[in-house]
Scaffold this active site. Structure first.
Site, PDB file in Angstrom:
ATOM      1  N   ASP A   1       0.962  -3.518  12.650  1.00 22.46           N
ATOM      2  CA  ASP A   1       0.565  -4.089  11.353  1.00 22.46           C
ATOM      3  C   ASP A   1       1.116  -5.512  11.191  1.00 22.46           C
ATOM      4  O   ASP A   1       1.636  -5.867  10.136  1.00 22.46           O
ATOM      5  CB  ASP A   1       1.055  -3.177  10.220  1.00 22.46           C
ATOM      6  CG  ASP A   1       0.230  -3.355   8.947  1.00 22.46           C
ATOM      7  OD1 ASP A   1      -0.854  -3.982   9.029  1.00 22.46           O
ATOM      8  OD2 ASP A   1       0.666  -2.892   7.883  1.00 22.46           O
TER       9      ASP A   1
ATOM     10  N   SER B   1       0.830  -1.200   0.000  1.00 18.98           N
ATOM     11  CA  SER B   1       0.000   0.000   0.000  1.00 18.98           C
ATOM     12  C   SER B   1       0.869   1.256   0.000  1.00 18.98           C
ATOM     13  O   SER B   1       0.460   2.311  -0.467  1.00 18.98           O
ATOM     14  CB  SER B   1      -0.924  -0.002   1.213  1.00 18.98           C
ATOM     15  OG  SER B   1      -0.178  -0.278   2.367  1.00 18.98           O
TER      16      SER B   1
HETATM   17  N1  LIG Z   1      12.965  -6.987   2.407  1.00 18.94           N
HETATM   18  C1  LIG Z   1      12.358  -7.578   1.392  1.00 18.94           C
HETATM   19  N2  LIG Z   1      12.974  -8.548   0.699  1.00 18.94           N
HETATM   20  C2  LIG Z   1      12.335  -9.165  -0.312  1.00 18.94           C
HETATM   21  N3  LIG Z   1      11.085  -8.875  -0.712  1.00 18.94           N
HETATM   22  C3  LIG Z   1      10.419  -7.917  -0.062  1.00 18.94           C
HETATM   23  C4  LIG Z   1      11.019  -7.217   1.023  1.00 18.94           C
HETATM   24  N4  LIG Z   1      10.123  -6.325   1.490  1.00 18.94           N
HETATM   25  C5  LIG Z   1       9.013  -6.472   0.753  1.00 18.94           C
HETATM   26  N5  LIG Z   1       9.184  -7.413  -0.192  1.00 18.94           N
HETATM   27  C6  LIG Z   1       8.206  -7.837  -1.194  1.00 18.94           C
HETATM   28  O1  LIG Z   1       7.459  -6.726  -1.592  1.00 18.94           O
HETATM   29  C7  LIG Z   1       6.068  -6.936  -1.324  1.00 18.94           C
HETATM   30  C8  LIG Z   1       5.447  -5.631  -0.880  1.00 18.94           C
HETATM   31  O2  LIG Z   1       5.934  -5.311   0.399  1.00 18.94           O
HETATM   32  P1  LIG Z   1       5.347  -4.146   1.289  1.00 18.94           P
HETATM   33  O3  LIG Z   1       5.932  -4.302   2.642  1.00 18.94           O
HETATM   34  O4  LIG Z   1       5.562  -2.854   0.611  1.00 18.94           O
HETATM   35  O5  LIG Z   1       3.801  -4.369   1.235  1.00 18.94           O
HETATM   36  P2  LIG Z   1       2.851  -5.457   1.915  1.00 18.94           P
HETATM   37  O6  LIG Z   1       3.357  -5.761   3.268  1.00 18.94           O
HETATM   38  O7  LIG Z   1       2.686  -6.616   0.993  1.00 18.94           O
HETATM   39  O8  LIG Z   1       1.483  -4.675   1.986  1.00 18.94           O
HETATM   40  P3  LIG Z   1       1.143  -3.400   2.885  1.00 18.94           P
HETATM   41  O9  LIG Z   1       1.953  -2.267   2.378  1.00 18.94           O
HETATM   42  O10 LIG Z   1      -0.311  -3.204   2.659  1.00 18.94           O
HETATM   43  O11 LIG Z   1       1.472  -3.746   4.288  1.00 18.94           O
HETATM   44  C9  LIG Z   1       6.031  -8.019  -0.274  1.00 18.94           C
HETATM   45  O12 LIG Z   1       4.868  -8.784  -0.359  1.00 18.94           O
HETATM   46  C10 LIG Z   1       7.249  -8.849  -0.609  1.00 18.94           C
HETATM   47  O13 LIG Z   1       6.909  -9.811  -1.590  1.00 18.94           O
END
Ligand SMILES: Nc1ncnc2c1ncn2[C@@H]1O[C@H](COP(=O)(O)OP(=O)(O)OP(=O)(O)O)[C@@H](O)[C@H]1O
Length: 508
Positions: free
Chosen positions: A183, A54
């Site tokens: 969260d 998000s």
């Molecule tokens: N440190 C990381 N290493 C590898 N992949 C990652 C990492 N952080 C995030 N991702 C990938 O990017 C996606 C998006 O991450 P992000 O934390 O932005 O959103 P989310 O947790 O899926 O949703 P929200 O923002 O609603 O909490 C994750 O689902 C994951 O697949």
């Protein structure tokens, strides 16, 4: 000292006065140049794209000439800010409201733990928007593994991950001042190169005591389905809100279903699972793709823990430390399942020619149930006995919490060959009063009568048992208090006794 912002590429030593550990070096947070991040992600190319949340998009970055793999979070659209508290527009503290990126950088620069997705650095793009550089997690999110993987994770893995996430939460809550994540959910749990679970995404996290102005002025936030229903106003926030979200995550890990899923009735995992847990119907909440864990104590403890975490009264939920302790115990159980696990599977599929009867007696010695092992119905009884009758270990519900009771106290189990099914075999039924049976396949009996031509294994909780391939005189005692142990190691029954001539072992 905490996170410091500066424009030139530099290493910034940060040290939190509360978590400073003399033995450890202060960790370093790098202020990367935007150009470096751009080239490390191939210009934020589609090939480097890892996922979208998000807040923004996440890219894989190869830094330091490919020696360091990192994940770069980049906001999309205008920089959002955590909203101010509607009730205090004049509050000067609220006017310092930060973006999720600033918030994540500030918090992660103060807490560091092997169970978290730690901060490596940050950058600022041409539009003055912050980019966050965190440890790269090559094995994706727990959400994907639970819901999209063709190979659903085993109980062992699930319990390990649950325990690791609980430790992450505990580390946050025990820092001073505490950090409340706000969260916790499966998509914010990522798996590192060693398949360890790490808690990430601190965009909504709050650092401070509940009475701190910053905490009091931040409106409720979180993800629907995981959000504590009691967290309706800033003042309602406590570490127990995280415990609630963790409970939802635990139910999701147990059941393999989403926190909210309209394919189920009711769609909320809490409303669906908690009544089943109250009725000790643990098998109904197990992920159907993997079935119940071998050791029934595992699902019972997990389910009861989850039900306690999602209690509506925040004060009645366990603290993260207690959750960690409980999961440590469950981990031990799942790491060393009853040694006759494979034997139990065989009991569940006995040959037609050799059936056994299981008679469950109540405290007064009255037989309340006779089951012949081998039928479909009996299979269930042999794997989780008593659950149907509500006499499993977790039987009582008081004040909304299921409390563990020791199973089998005051009950007697009688078992033996069924002579009708095995003509020509003269067997006296062994009757024993179980004092306590250990889950490791040890049967202890204070009194053992007429133990002739019989060998067995029994797990009082799992009610797993099987006979030897041929009847054998095991032991006989005469009124003395004694302990007999019948330990099954795979295909061998090892009989230990205080007899001068113990039977020894028998290969099945
Ligand atoms: N440190 C990381 N290493 C590898 N992949 C990652 C990492 N952080 C995030 N991702 C990938 O990017 C996606 C998006 O991450 P992000 O934390 O932005 O959103 P989310 O947790 O899926 O949703 P929200 O923002 O609603 O909490 C994750 O689902 C994951 O697949």
């Amino acid at each position: 000292m905490g996170y410091l912002s500066c424009n030139a590429e530099s290493a910034i030593a940060t040290c939190d006065p509360y978590i400073w550990d003399n033995k450890r070096k202060p960790f370093q947070i790098t202020n990367f140049s935007y150009a470096d991040l751009e080239s490390a992600t191939n210009g934020f190319s589609a090939e480097s794209f890892l996922g979208k949340g998000s807040y923004g998009s996440v890219y894989r970055a190869l830094l330091h000439h490919g020696k360091l793999i990192a994940a770069v979070k980049r906001a999309i659209g205008p920089q959002q800010h955590n909203n101010k508290c509607a009730s205090c527009t004049n509050c000067s503290t609220c006017s310092n409201s930060t973006s999720p990126a600033d918030n994540e950088i500030e918090i992660l620069s103060r807490v560091r733990n092997p169970r978290l997705v730690n901060l490596l650095g940050f950058s600022v793009d041409r539009n003055e928007k912050k980019l966050i550089v965190v440890e790269f997690m090559p094995n994706g999110s727990l959400y994907d593994i639970l819901h999209s993987s063709p190979r659903p994770p085993s109980w062992r893995r699930r319990v390990r991950w649950a325990s690791q996430i609980a430790k992450a939460v505990e580390s946050l809550h025990s820092s001073n001042p505490p950090v409340i994540h706000r969260d916790i959910k499966s998509s914010n749990v990522l798996l590192d190169g060693k398949w360890n679970a790490r808690l990430g995404d601190f965009g909504l996290a709050l650092r401070g005591h509940v009475e701190d102005v910053r905490v009091r002025c931040t409106p409720p936030a979180g993800t629907l389905g995981y959000l504590d229903p009691g967290y309706l106003a800033p003042g309602d926030l406590s570490t127990k809100s995280d415990v609630f979200s963790f409970g939802i995550l635990l139910l999701e890990m147990i059941s393999g279903r989403n926190a909210i899923d309209v394919n189920y009735s009711p769609p909320s995992v809490v409303d669906w699972a908690v009544p089943l847990i109250k009725h000790t119907n643990f098998s109904a909440i197990c992920d159907p793709r993997i079935g119940e864990p071998e050791d029934p104590r595992v699902i019972r403890q997990l389910a009861v823990l989850a039900a306690r975490c999602v209690r509506s009264t925040a004060e009645k939920r366990p603290a993260a430390t207690e959750v960690v302790d409980c999961l440590r115990n469950v981990r031990k159980m799942v790491q060393s399942p009853p040694i006759w696990g494979n034997v139990r599977r065989r009991v569940q599929r006995p040959s037609r020619s050799r059936q056994m009867t299981l008679e469950v007696l109540d405290g007064s010695g009255e037989m309340v149930k006779t089951k012949k092992l081998g039928s479909r119905r009996n299979r269930k009884v042999s794997s989780v006995p008593g659950a149907e009758e509500g006499n499993e270990a977790v039987g009582s519900l008081s004040d909304g919490v299921i409390r563990s009771k020791s199973i089998g106290s005051g009950s007697e189990i009688k078992m033996g060959w069924d002579p009708k099914k095995k003509p020509g075999l003269v067997v006296k039924m062994p009757v024993m009063r179980l004092v306590k049976s250990r889950s490791m396949g040890v049967v202890q009996s204070k009194r053992l009568l007429h133990c002739h031509q019989f060998a067995f294994e029994l797990d009082k909780r799992a009610h797993a048992f099987r006979e030897l391939s041929e009847p054998k005189l095991l032991v006989s005692w005469d009124k003395q208090p004694l302990i007999q142990k019948c330990i099954l190691k795979q295909d061998t029954a090892v009989i230990e006794s205080k007899e001068p001539n113990p039977v020894g072992s028998k290969t099945l």
